[in-house]
Scaffold this motif. Structure first.
Motif, PDB file in Angstrom:
ATOM      1  N   GLU A   1     -58.526  23.124 -82.186  1.00 12.53           N
ATOM      2  CA  GLU A   1     -59.246  21.874 -81.923  1.00 12.53           C
ATOM      3  C   GLU A   1     -59.931  21.913 -80.566  1.00 12.53           C
ATOM      4  OE1 GLU A   1     -57.078  18.276 -82.619  1.00 12.53           O
ATOM      5  OE2 GLU A   1     -55.794  19.197 -84.137  1.00 12.53           O
ATOM      6  N   TYR A   2     -59.206  22.426 -79.568  1.00 19.29           N
ATOM      7  CA  TYR A   2     -59.764  22.511 -78.217  1.00 19.29           C
ATOM      8  C   TYR A   2     -60.999  23.413 -78.203  1.00 19.29           C
ATOM      9  CZ  TYR A   2     -60.208  23.892 -73.312  1.00 19.29           C
ATOM     10  OH  TYR A   2     -60.694  24.166 -72.064  1.00 19.29           O
ATOM     11  N   ASP A   3     -60.933  24.555 -78.900  1.00 22.78           N
ATOM     12  CA  ASP A   3     -62.056  25.492 -78.922  1.00 22.78           C
ATOM     13  C   ASP A   3     -63.299  24.846 -79.525  1.00 22.78           C
ATOM     14  OD1 ASP A   3     -60.485  27.380 -77.760  1.00 22.78           O
ATOM     15  OD2 ASP A   3     -60.136  28.551 -79.579  1.00 22.78           O
ATOM     16  N   LYS A   4     -63.113  24.050 -80.593  1.00 24.99           N
ATOM     17  CA  LYS A   4     -64.262  23.375 -81.210  1.00 24.99           C
ATOM     18  C   LYS A   4     -64.928  22.425 -80.213  1.00 24.99           C
ATOM     19  CE  LYS A   4     -62.394  23.491 -85.927  1.00 24.99           C
ATOM     20  NZ  LYS A   4     -61.871  22.665 -87.047  1.00 24.99           N
ATOM     21  N   LEU A   5     -64.114  21.668 -79.484  1.00 25.40           N
ATOM     22  CA  LEU A   5     -64.648  20.745 -78.493  1.00 25.40           C
ATOM     23  C   LEU A   5     -65.339  21.505 -77.364  1.00 25.40           C
ATOM     24  CD1 LEU A   5     -64.914  17.925 -77.188  1.00 25.40           C
ATOM     25  CD2 LEU A   5     -62.658  18.291 -76.188  1.00 25.40           C
ATOM     26  N   PHE A   6     -64.692  22.551 -76.882  1.00 21.46           N
ATOM     27  CA  PHE A   6     -65.230  23.298 -75.751  1.00 21.46           C
ATOM     28  C   PHE A   6     -66.570  23.943 -76.112  1.00 21.46           C
ATOM     29  CE2 PHE A   6     -65.729  26.570 -72.599  1.00 21.46           C
ATOM     30  CZ  PHE A   6     -65.121  26.062 -71.458  1.00 21.46           C
ATOM     31  N   GLU A   7     -66.611  24.613 -77.270  1.00 24.05           N
ATOM     32  CA  GLU A   7     -67.828  25.315 -77.662  1.00 24.05           C
ATOM     33  C   GLU A   7     -68.931  24.351 -78.088  1.00 24.05           C
ATOM     34  OE1 GLU A   7     -68.328  28.456 -77.236  1.00 24.05           O
ATOM     35  OE2 GLU A   7     -66.259  28.813 -76.553  1.00 24.05           O
ATOM     36  N   GLY A   8     -68.536  23.274 -78.782  1.00 23.73           N
ATOM     37  CA  GLY A   8     -69.536  22.350 -79.314  1.00 23.73           C
ATOM     38  C   GLY A   8     -70.093  21.367 -78.316  1.00 23.73           C
TER      39      GLY A   8
END
Length: 254
Positions: free
Chosen positions: A174-181
């Protein structure tokens, strides 16, 4: 009868988990974590948001109500004309005997309380175990919150790696999606730098392998459009989960 956890939060005994959570958040919104009411409200939410602990607590309330006996309203609702009531039986010393219904009621209440106590002994970890686990989880949350809520547009890969080491596998996705997006898409062009600073923390819910920690955080932001730092005061509820020997962040509510 003393106020219940339901009374403290101002919710009905059949309130849903979302209603309890909403009432708790509203109640603590303007309180300092050092305020005595903050700890009491957290304890109320801790019990009522845990289905097993809430069921045990409801059983305790039912037992207490049974001990309280008939309500005053029931006593007052007598008809105008009542047949003469026989005097209670007396023992040889002339003392009145205890009504059978009261003995039965007390026996049932004692059994209920004893059953709840036995259930808690079997299903609840020891106080020392929970206390140690809670303390370890709180310390881990305090270490994790700064890198998770900080990033630098000039070194995004390092910022991301610094945060990921504190996350469970599921929450890392979930964190990666937020960070990248969001962050990686916007921070380089705006040259944004966010630095978090922990102010204080408190416990929302204790546990042996899952703990919720409330943290107050100041986030200082600078970017290309504004060279003067802007400070945002935020609160975060972190769900900490025991993974092996480590406490990791399994969820965040900001």
């Amino acid at each position: 009868m003393s106020p219940s956890w339901y009374d403290l939060l101002g919710v009905a005994p059949d309130a849903s988990a979302e209603e309890v959570r909403g009432a708790w958040r509203t109640a603590i919104a303007d309180l300092d974590p050092t305020d005595r009411r903050f700890a009491a409200l957290n304890q109320a939410a801790q019990v009522l948001l845990d289905p097993q602990r809430r069921a045990a607590y409801d059983a305790e309330l039912a037992a207490a109500a049974a001990l309280a006996g008939p309500t005053a309203e029931a006593d007052l609702a007598e008809p105008d004309h009542v047949a003469a009531t026989p005097e209670p039986e007396t023992d040889r010393a002339g003392r009145r005997g205890v009504p059978a219904w009261l003995l039965v009621g007390l026996a049932v209440a004692v059994l209920v309380v004893a059953g709840v106590g036995a259930w808690l002994d079997v299903t609840t970890p020891s106080d020392r175990s929970v206390e140690d686990a809670t303390s370890a989880a709180q310390s881990a949350a305090e270490r994790a919150v700064v890198p998770i809520l900080s990033y630098d547009a000039t070194s995004l890969d390092q910022s991301k790696a610094a945060a990921e080491q504190y996350l469970t596998g599921d929450y890392r996705s979930e964190y990666d999606k937020l960070f990248e997006g969001v962050i990686r898409q916007n921070a380089p062009s705006t040259k944004t730098v966010v630095t978090a600073q922990l102010v204080r923390s408190g416990i929302v819910r204790s546990g042996d392998d899952r703990v919720q920690v409330f943290l107050l955080v100041n986030q200082t932001r600078t970017n290309a459009a504004d060279d003067q730092p802007t400070i945002y005061k935020n609160w975060v509820t972190m769900t900490m989960e025991k993974v092996g020997d480590d406490w990791l962040v399994a969820g965040m509510d900001t």
